[in-house]
Scaffold this motif. Structure first.
Motif, PDB file in Angstrom:
ATOM      1  N   ILE A   1      41.036  39.124  31.204  1.00 43.97           N
ATOM      2  CA  ILE A   1      41.911  37.959  31.267  1.00 43.97           C
ATOM      3  C   ILE A   1      42.071  37.491  32.707  1.00 43.97           C
ATOM      4  O   ILE A   1      41.820  38.230  33.658  1.00 43.97           O
ATOM      5  N   ASP A   2      42.497  36.251  32.859  1.00 49.16           N
ATOM      6  CA  ASP A   2      42.558  35.616  34.176  1.00 49.16           C
ATOM      7  C   ASP A   2      43.361  36.394  35.221  1.00 49.16           C
ATOM      8  O   ASP A   2      42.902  36.531  36.344  1.00 49.16           O
ATOM      9  N   PRO A   3      44.557  36.906  34.912  1.00 46.10           N
ATOM     10  CA  PRO A   3      45.287  37.663  35.945  1.00 46.10           C
ATOM     11  C   PRO A   3      44.497  38.871  36.450  1.00 46.10           C
ATOM     12  O   PRO A   3      44.546  39.195  37.636  1.00 46.10           O
ATOM     13  N   GLU A   4      43.758  39.512  35.556  1.00 48.71           N
ATOM     14  CA  GLU A   4      42.941  40.656  35.976  1.00 48.71           C
ATOM     15  C   GLU A   4      41.825  40.203  36.914  1.00 48.71           C
ATOM     16  O   GLU A   4      41.502  40.885  37.879  1.00 48.71           O
ATOM     17  N   MET A   5      41.237  39.051  36.611  1.00 54.74           N
ATOM     18  CA  MET A   5      40.190  38.504  37.487  1.00 54.74           C
ATOM     19  C   MET A   5      40.764  38.170  38.857  1.00 54.74           C
ATOM     20  O   MET A   5      40.135  38.430  39.881  1.00 54.74           O
ATOM     21  N   ARG A   6      41.968  37.610  38.876  1.00 54.79           N
ATOM     22  CA  ARG A   6      42.603  37.254  40.145  1.00 54.79           C
ATOM     23  C   ARG A   6      42.818  38.492  40.998  1.00 54.79           C
ATOM     24  O   ARG A   6      42.510  38.492  42.195  1.00 54.79           O
ATOM     25  N   VAL A   7      43.302  39.575  40.390  1.00 51.06           N
ATOM     26  CA  VAL A   7      43.519  40.825  41.125  1.00 51.06           C
ATOM     27  C   VAL A   7      42.187  41.369  41.623  1.00 51.06           C
ATOM     28  O   VAL A   7      42.080  41.820  42.773  1.00 51.06           O
ATOM     29  N   LEU A   8      41.172  41.315  40.804  1.00 49.11           N
ATOM     30  CA  LEU A   8      39.847  41.795  41.194  1.00 49.11           C
ATOM     31  C   LEU A   8      39.310  40.981  42.370  1.00 49.11           C
ATOM     32  O   LEU A   8      38.773  41.538  43.331  1.00 49.11           O
ATOM     33  N   ARG A   9      39.477  39.668  42.325  1.00 51.27           N
ATOM     34  CA  ARG A   9      39.042  38.796  43.430  1.00 51.27           C
ATOM     35  C   ARG A   9      39.792  39.134  44.718  1.00 51.27           C
ATOM     36  O   ARG A   9      39.196  39.180  45.798  1.00 51.27           O
ATOM     37  N   GLU A  10      41.103  39.332  44.597  1.00 50.54           N
ATOM     38  CA  GLU A  10      41.899  39.666  45.781  1.00 50.54           C
ATOM     39  C   GLU A  10      41.425  40.974  46.400  1.00 50.54           C
ATOM     40  O   GLU A  10      41.298  41.082  47.619  1.00 50.54           O
ATOM     41  N   ARG A  11      41.177  41.959  45.561  1.00 52.70           N
ATOM     42  CA  ARG A  11      40.670  43.247  46.071  1.00 52.70           C
ATOM     43  C   ARG A  11      39.314  43.067  46.749  1.00 52.70           C
ATOM     44  O   ARG A  11      39.075  43.609  47.830  1.00 52.70           O
ATOM     45  N   ALA A  12      38.440  42.299  46.116  1.00 54.28           N
ATOM     46  CA  ALA A  12      37.110  42.065  46.688  1.00 54.28           C
ATOM     47  C   ALA A  12      37.223  41.327  48.013  1.00 54.28           C
ATOM     48  O   ALA A  12      36.528  41.662  48.980  1.00 54.28           O
ATOM     49  N   ASP A  13      38.114  40.355  48.068  1.00 51.90           N
ATOM     50  CA  ASP A  13      38.300  39.583  49.306  1.00 51.90           C
ATOM     51  C   ASP A  13      38.848  40.445  50.444  1.00 51.90           C
ATOM     52  O   ASP A  13      38.637  40.128  51.617  1.00 51.90           O
ATOM     53  N   ARG A  14      39.536  41.518  50.094  1.00 51.84           N
ATOM     54  CA  ARG A  14      40.051  42.441  51.116  1.00 51.84           C
ATOM     55  C   ARG A  14      39.021  43.502  51.501  1.00 51.84           C
ATOM     56  O   ARG A  14      39.319  44.395  52.288  1.00 51.84           O
ATOM     57  N   GLY A  15      37.832  43.412  50.928  1.00 55.32           N
ATOM     58  CA  GLY A  15      36.766  44.322  51.322  1.00 55.32           C
ATOM     59  C   GLY A  15      36.517  45.474  50.378  1.00 55.32           C
ATOM     60  O   GLY A  15      35.750  46.385  50.700  1.00 55.32           O
TER      61      GLY A  15
END
Length: 86
Positions: A2-16
């Motif tokens: 779901i979208d909130p999970e994708m957002r968290v995954l993107r944030e983690r990826a963006d932090r390296g």
């Protein structure tokens, strides 16, 4: 996912977080999400770029391959040559 999970995954990826980036790439490739792959590729992720080229090749997306080739990606240029030679 779901979208909130994708957002968290993107944030983690963006932090390296490499694991999060790998998961995003895998999910994007499975869904055929070229926008997500482009975003990750633009951030310098070589695996995302490889998956983007693979997906563009599978879809015969010449415009995407041309864009990547114009940016200096030799793999995209090679795939483009192969597709146009057929």
């Amino acid at each position: 996912m779901i979208d909130p999970e994708m957002r968290v995954l993107r944030e983690r990826a963006d932090r390296g977080d490499a694991s999060a980036a790998d998961e995003l790439i895998e999910l994007a490739a499975e869904r055929g999400d070229m926008d997500e792959l482009r975003r990750l590729s633009a951030g310098g992720n070589a695996t995302a770029t490889d998956q983007l080229i693979e997906l563009a090749t599978e879809l015969d997306d010449m415009d995407e391959l041309r864009r990547l080739a114009a940016g200096g990606n030799t793999t995209a240029a090679e795939q483009l040559m192969e597709l146009t030679a057929e």
